[in-house]
Design an enzyme around this catalytic site. Structure first.
Site, PDB file in Angstrom:
ATOM      1  CG  HIS A   1      -1.780   1.222   1.313  1.00 54.34           C
ATOM      2  ND1 HIS A   1      -2.921   1.348   0.531  1.00 54.34           N
ATOM      3  CD2 HIS A   1      -1.689   2.376   2.011  1.00 54.34           C
ATOM      4  CE1 HIS A   1      -3.492   2.512   0.771  1.00 54.34           C
ATOM      5  NE2 HIS A   1      -2.759   3.161   1.668  1.00 54.34           N
TER       6      HIS A   1
ATOM      7  CG  ASP B   1     -12.024   3.708   5.716  1.00 58.37           C
ATOM      8  OD1 ASP B   1     -11.590   4.551   6.524  1.00 58.37           O
ATOM      9  OD2 ASP B   1     -11.782   3.745   4.506  1.00 58.37           O
TER      10      ASP B   1
ATOM     11  NE  ARG C   1     -10.542  10.632   9.020  1.00 60.69           N
ATOM     12  CZ  ARG C   1      -9.603   9.911   8.383  1.00 60.69           C
ATOM     13  NH1 ARG C   1      -9.884   8.701   7.920  1.00 60.69           N
ATOM     14  NH2 ARG C   1      -8.397  10.380   8.224  1.00 60.69           N
TER      15      ARG C   1
ATOM     16  CB  SER D   1      -8.701   5.313   7.395  1.00 56.95           C
ATOM     17  OG  SER D   1      -9.019   5.347   6.042  1.00 56.95           O
TER      18      SER D   1
ATOM     19  CE  LYS E   1      -9.019   2.314   3.347  1.00 53.51           C
ATOM     20  NZ  LYS E   1      -9.248   3.681   2.910  1.00 53.51           N
TER      21      LYS E   1
HETATM   22  N1  URA Z   1      -6.045   7.116   2.855  1.00 56.43           N
HETATM   23  C1  URA Z   1      -6.977   6.385   3.502  1.00 56.43           C
HETATM   24  O1  URA Z   1      -7.345   5.303   3.069  1.00 56.43           O
HETATM   25  N2  URA Z   1      -7.478   6.900   4.649  1.00 56.43           N
HETATM   26  C2  URA Z   1      -7.100   8.074   5.160  1.00 56.43           C
HETATM   27  O2  URA Z   1      -7.596   8.459   6.205  1.00 56.43           O
HETATM   28  C3  URA Z   1      -6.145   8.820   4.464  1.00 56.43           C
HETATM   29  C4  URA Z   1      -5.617   8.301   3.310  1.00 56.43           C
END
Ligand code: URA
Length: 437
Positions: free
Chosen positions: A82, A161, A168, A183, A187
């Site tokens: 990621h 999320d 957010r 967050s 995932k």
């Molecule tokens: N990327 C994400 O998946 N979540 C965040 O809060 C910021 C960047």
């Protein structure tokens, strides 16, 4: 447990219990907490922070809001990757087939671009026919047969999320290390990998502008992954200038193809080799980092990585002939060259400004539902540290629609600073963060 009591506790700086965090995540996801109470707690978390333990509990509750993908039927260690996102960051599209060519399974769920950063899914969709929305069974099938798959997240991956991120985004509560790390990791953990390599970007084109903030985020991400039983390592990399020499979807695919054939730009190849070697090592395919790197370089030289890209594209419904004939990718009808106004050395190339210029040409979106032009973008002829003479081409803007061309050209020009003195380009890889023993 009443929402108002949990909000008050965090407002006053208390640590939240696991039960309180579970109540918050459940309430936000099933809408039994009204958005104003969810948002109030998010703001209290931004202002008061969370301990490592609270952040791990928050992440775990977010994972449990949906499904954790079961990849146990697929042989071998599954290693995910990621990036926190940057301009010209096409690394995943090179890394997945490259690491798979070395025998490690790479499951990869990605996102779309928003604002000045691009998204892996948009880049892949510039390949005619390429499908990112695979079912879970198709995802597992591609991993078993090809060794990698690059897909969109299903609705069942961390639905909490989706809800929290949307709130957010409109309540000024993005900038918080516990909230960003929960967050991201909710995932990634839900995707089902056994190990994870994270690329935490740092600099003008990234979420984290300073090395201290990037390191704090990396430590939080690694701690969460480790607590969840996923072996996690994070690489902190510079994102002051765009990565590679292309920004924009189809243009970036051409650079990925070149890199897999060993003809990529030096910065992109160096980063890809560094991350790939780590993934091969974590995947148990090499006894030490040096032999992992040797395997990766061999896959680039031998054509094995390119063959894996062809297989990946074909498996996901795309036209694999693009690998050998890049004219099959979308091409913009028009180009405009931005020239250097001065002679000297490129001292700075602001990644965020280049990303925004590319978005104005149509390559990115400023609203989640906006369409994009896969052919639009920017090809960079100069990068920081390179000499230039007045009148030399700095970059080419590729576009079909000239509505915002003047704005894009102005911004792209402003992004570049030319100095008289020689410029030393800082290293791309700034350091690694691993789990504490
Ligand atoms: N990327 C994400 O998946 N979540 C965040 O809060 C910021 C960047």
């Amino acid at each position: 447990m009443r929402a108002v009591d949990i909000i008050r506790a965090k407002r006053d700086g208390a640590s939240l219990s696991r039960e309180a965090i579970d109540a918050f995540v459940t309430g936000a996801t099933d809408n039994s907490w009204p958005d104003y109470q969810t948002s109030a707690l998010l703001m209290a978390i931004v202002l008061r922070g969370m301990s490592g333990q609270e952040t791990s509990w928050l992440t775990d509750a977010m994972v449990r809001s949906g499904d954790r993908v079961d990849l146990s039927a697929i042989q071998g260690v599954k290693v995910g990757k990621h990036s926190t996102g940057g301009v010209g960051d096409k690394v995943s599209i090179v890394l997945a087939p490259l690491v798979a060519a070395c025998g490690v399974v790479v499951p990869k769920m990605s996102g779309r671009g928003l604002g000045h950063t691009g998204g892996t899914l948009d880049k892949l969709e510039s390949i005619p026919g390429f499908r990112v929305a695979l079912t879970l069974d198709e995802f597992r099938g591609a991993l078993a047969d090809v060794g990698c798959a690059l897909v969109s997240q299903t609705a069942r991956i961390a639905p909490a999320d989706k809800k929290l991120y949307a709130l957010r985004d409109v309540t000024g509560t993005i900038e918080s290390i516990p909230l960003i790390s929960s967050s991201v990791m909710s995932k990634k953990i839900a995707e089902g990998s056994d190990a994870l390599v994270l690329d935490v970007k740092c600099g003008r084109g990234a979420f984290m502008h300073t090395r201290e903030d990037a390191t704090a985020l990396a430590r939080s991400l690694v701690a969460i992954g480790t607590a969840a039983g996923v072996r996690t390592e994070a690489c902190i990399t510079a994102m002051d200038a765009p990565l590679g020499r292309t920004v924009g979807n189809a243009l970036e695919i051409t650079e990925c193809i070149a890199t897999l054939a060993g003809r990529g730009p030096a910065d992109l190849e160096a980063l890809v080799v560094t991350l790939a070697a780590r993934m091969v090592h974590l995947g148990g395919r090499a006894l030490d980092p040096a032999s992992a790197e040797a395997q990766v370089r061999h896959a680039l030289r031998s054509g094995a990585a390119t063959a894996k890209l062809r297989a990946l594209i074909a498996r996901q419904g795309g036209d694999a002939r693009v690998v050998d004939d890049m004219t099959r990718l979308p091409q913009a009808a028009r180009r405009l060259t931005v020239q250097a106004e001065d002679s000297g050395t490129v001292a700075r190339m602001d990644a965020e400004m280049i990303g925004r210029a590319s978005m104005l040409l149509g390559a990115g979106r400023d609203r989640v539902d906006a369409p994009i032009d896969h052919a639009a973008g920017i090809v960079l002829h100069r990068k920081p540290g390179e000499p230039v003479r007045a009148g030399d081409p700095l970059m080419d803007l590729h576009f079909n629609d000239d509505q915002r061309l003047d704005e894009a050209r102005l911004l792209a020009g402003k992004a570049v600073t030319i100095g008289r003195a020689a410029v030393e380009t800082p290293p791309l890889v700034l350091g690694w963060v691993q789990a504490e023993a």
